[in-house]
Motif scaffolding. Structure first.
Motif, short mmCIF file in Angstrom:
data_model
loop_
_atom_site.label_atom_id
_atom_site.label_comp_id
_atom_site.label_asym_id
_atom_site.label_seq_id
_atom_site.Cartn_x
_atom_site.Cartn_y
_atom_site.Cartn_z
N LEU A 263 0.82 -1.21 0.00
CA LEU A 263 0.00 0.00 0.00
C LEU A 263 0.86 1.26 0.00
O LEU A 263 0.50 2.26 -0.62
CB LEU A 263 -0.94 -0.02 1.21
CG LEU A 263 -2.03 -1.08 1.13
CD1 LEU A 263 -2.83 -1.12 2.42
CD2 LEU A 263 -2.94 -0.83 -0.05
N GLU A 264 1.97 1.20 0.69
CA GLU A 264 2.88 2.35 0.67
C GLU A 264 3.40 2.59 -0.73
O GLU A 264 3.48 3.72 -1.21
CB GLU A 264 4.03 2.13 1.65
CG GLU A 264 3.65 2.47 3.08
CD GLU A 264 4.77 2.15 4.04
OE1 GLU A 264 5.75 1.48 3.63
OE2 GLU A 264 4.68 2.54 5.20
N ASN A 265 3.75 1.51 -1.39
CA ASN A 265 4.22 1.61 -2.77
C ASN A 265 3.14 2.21 -3.66
O ASN A 265 3.41 3.10 -4.47
CB ASN A 265 4.59 0.22 -3.30
CG ASN A 265 6.07 -0.03 -3.18
OD1 ASN A 265 6.85 0.91 -3.01
ND2 ASN A 265 6.46 -1.29 -3.24
N GLN A 266 1.96 1.70 -3.47
CA GLN A 266 0.85 2.18 -4.29
C GLN A 266 0.61 3.66 -4.03
O GLN A 266 0.41 4.44 -4.96
CB GLN A 266 -0.41 1.39 -3.96
CG GLN A 266 -1.58 1.75 -4.84
CD GLN A 266 -2.91 1.28 -4.25
OE1 GLN A 266 -2.96 0.85 -3.10
NE2 GLN A 266 -3.96 1.37 -5.02
N ASN A 267 0.65 4.03 -2.80
CA ASN A 267 0.45 5.42 -2.42
C ASN A 267 1.50 6.31 -3.08
O ASN A 267 1.20 7.36 -3.64
CB ASN A 267 0.52 5.53 -0.90
CG ASN A 267 -0.07 6.84 -0.43
OD1 ASN A 267 -0.99 7.35 -1.05
ND2 ASN A 267 0.45 7.36 0.66
N ILE A 271 0.82 9.25 -5.83
CA ILE A 271 1.23 10.62 -5.56
C ILE A 271 2.07 11.15 -6.71
O ILE A 271 1.88 12.27 -7.19
CB ILE A 271 2.01 10.70 -4.23
CG1 ILE A 271 1.03 10.57 -3.07
CG2 ILE A 271 2.77 12.01 -4.13
CD1 ILE A 271 1.70 10.45 -1.72
N GLU A 272 2.99 10.30 -7.17
CA GLU A 272 3.83 10.72 -8.30
C GLU A 272 3.00 10.95 -9.56
O GLU A 272 3.23 11.90 -10.32
CB GLU A 272 4.92 9.68 -8.55
CG GLU A 272 6.06 9.78 -7.55
CD GLU A 272 6.99 8.59 -7.62
OE1 GLU A 272 6.78 7.72 -8.51
OE2 GLU A 272 7.91 8.49 -6.80
N GLU A 279 1.45 18.80 -13.20
CA GLU A 279 2.44 19.55 -13.98
C GLU A 279 1.99 19.68 -15.43
O GLU A 279 2.07 20.74 -16.05
CB GLU A 279 3.80 18.85 -13.90
CG GLU A 279 4.54 19.17 -12.61
CD GLU A 279 5.83 18.37 -12.49
OE1 GLU A 279 6.20 17.74 -13.50
OE2 GLU A 279 6.43 18.38 -11.42
N LEU A 280 1.48 18.57 -15.95
CA LEU A 280 1.00 18.57 -17.32
C LEU A 280 -0.14 19.58 -17.50
O LEU A 280 -0.20 20.33 -18.47
CB LEU A 280 0.52 17.16 -17.67
CG LEU A 280 0.46 16.79 -19.15
CD1 LEU A 280 1.87 16.72 -19.70
CD2 LEU A 280 -0.24 15.46 -19.34
N TYR A 281 -1.00 19.56 -16.52
CA TYR A 281 -2.16 20.45 -16.57
C TYR A 281 -1.69 21.91 -16.51
O TYR A 281 -2.19 22.77 -17.25
CB TYR A 281 -3.08 20.14 -15.40
CG TYR A 281 -4.31 21.00 -15.34
CD1 TYR A 281 -5.35 20.80 -16.24
CD2 TYR A 281 -4.43 22.02 -14.41
CE1 TYR A 281 -6.49 21.58 -16.19
CE2 TYR A 281 -5.56 22.80 -14.35
CZ TYR A 281 -6.60 22.59 -15.24
OH TYR A 281 -7.72 23.36 -15.20
#
Length: 286
Positions: A263-267, A271-272, A279-281
Motif C-alpha cells: 500500500l505504501e508503494n501504491q500510495n 502521488i507521483e 504539472e502537465l495540466y
DNA sequence: ATATTAACTCGTCAGGGGTG
DNA sequence: CACCCCTGACGAGTTAATAT
C-alpha cells in the motif's frame, strides 16, 4: 489466573475501540515494523511489545462511557469476546487487493521477503510443520526412530492402547526409549517429526502423577496412569496448538507488513502520478 | 569477567467459540 | 451439553547486548 487479573485486561477491554495502532521503530529491521489494523486483536500488541522497543498508538477511538466501569466483570467478559481467528483473518487478507497494479508491485516487494505469502496461504490448510530440532526424531527404514545418537524402537502395538488420535490426522504413539523414558510420538506423518517426552517424576508438571509401566506397550493401563496419560495427551495437543498458533500469528504479522509495503508503494506511485498530471495540466494552462 | 536488562521462546492454563 | 480447538495471558528459561 483470571483474565481480569492480567495487566493487559483493561487494554484488552478497550481493544475493539482501537482503530489503528502503528508500531514504528526507527533503525529496526523491516520485519519488526508493522501496522496493525483495526481487526487485530489488542493482545497482538502485547505480543509485539516483546519484540519491539516502542509502540506508538497513533489513533484511538473514543471509548464509550459505559465501558469505563472496569469492575464490571460481566461486561468485560463481553468485551473480551473473541474476534476472528488468525486463520480467518488471513483468509480475508489473502483475497486480492482491488487495484490491479498492486499485484505487480506486491510481486516485486514480496520477492524480497519470499516465503511470506506462500506461508500465509499455507495457513489455510491444517498443516503442521515439524521443525528439525535437537529433540527431533527421524524414522528409519527399519521402523526405528533416531534421535541424535539414540535409537527409539517403535513396537507395533495395537492402536487402541498405544495410539491416540489427536487433531485432524495427527496420531501419537506411546513408546519407550532406550533410556527408559516414555514418549508420545506423532505417527503417520512423513518427513521429520517431533517426539514429546513424557515427563518423569522430576519434571512432571504440577498435579501429574506418572507411573512407569516398564515399557510394556499394549499392556492395560492402570487408572491413575490413564488419567496421567490423558492429561499428557491434552498437554501435548495444546502444546502443538500453541506452537501453531504462534506460527500463524507470525505469518499474520508478516502478511500485514507485506500489505503495508504494498500500500505504501501504491500510495507513492499515485502521488507521483498526481504530481505529473498536475504539472502537465499547469503546462497546458500556461 | 560479572551483573543487569531486554528480547525472545516455550509450555501451560483459562476461557470463549464451534460442533456434533 | 460435552468435547475439542484456538488463542490471550502468564511465568520460566535462554540468549544477546550493555553496563559496571
Amino acid at each position: 489466573m483470571s483474565e481480569g487479573s492480567s495487566p493487559n485486561a483493561l487494554e484488552s477491554s478497550r481493544g475493539p475501540s482501537i482503530s489503528v495502532v502503528q508500531v514504528s521503530i526507527p533503525n529496526q529491521p523491516v520485519q519488526m515494523q508493522s501496522v496493525i489494523q483495526s481487526h487485530v486483536q489488542p493482545s497482538v500488541i502485547h505480543a509485539t511489545r516483546q519484540t519491539v522497543p516502542t509502540i506508538q498508538v497513533v489513533r484511538v477511538a473514543p471509548v464509550e462511557d459505559d465501558m469505563s466501569d472496569d469492575s464490571d466483570g460481566k461486561k468485560r467478559r463481553e468485551i473480551l469476546s473473541r474476534r476472528p481467528s488468525y486463520r480467518k483473518i488471513l483468509n480475508e487478507l489473502s483475497s486480492p487487493v482491488s487495484v490491479s497494479r498492486i499485484d505487480e508491485e506486491s510481486n516485486s516487494s514480496q520477492s524480497q521477503d519470499g516465503e511470506s505469502e506462500d506461508a500465509a496461504s499455507n495457513l489455510t490448510a491444517n498443516s503442521l510443520h515439524y521443525q528439525q530440532t535437537p529433540g527431533t526424531f527421524q524414522i528409519n527404514a527399519d521402523g526405528t526412530m533416531t534421535q541424535g545418537l539414540q535409537t527409539l524402537t517403535m513396537t507395533n502395538a495395537s492402536p487402541t492402547s498405544t495410539t491416540a488420535v489427536t487433531a485432524g490426522a495427527t496420531i501419537v504413539q506411546y513408546a519407550t526409549g532406550p533410556d527408559g523414558q516414555h514418549y508420545y510420538i506423532p505417527v503417520g506423518n512423513t518427513g521429520t517429526m517431533q517426539a514429546y517426552q513424557i515427563a518423569t517424576s522430576g519434571t512432571l508438571p504440577q498435579g501429574v502423577v506418572m507411573t512407569t509401566t516398564g515399557g510394556s506397550i499394549g499392556s492395560p493401563p492402570q487408572l491413575g496412569e490413564e488419567a496421567a496419560r490423558k492429561r499428557e495427551l491434552r498437554l501435548l495437543k495444546n502444546r502443538e496448538a500453541a506452537r501453531e498458533c504462534r506460527h500463524k500469528k507470525k505469518e499474520y504479522v508478516k502478511c500485514l507488513e507485506n500489505r503495508v509495503a504494498v500500500l505504501e508503494n501504491q500510495n507513492k506511485t499515485l502521488i507521483e502520478e498526481l504530481k505529473a498530471l498536475k504539472e502537465l495540466y499547469c503546462q497546458k494552462e500556461g
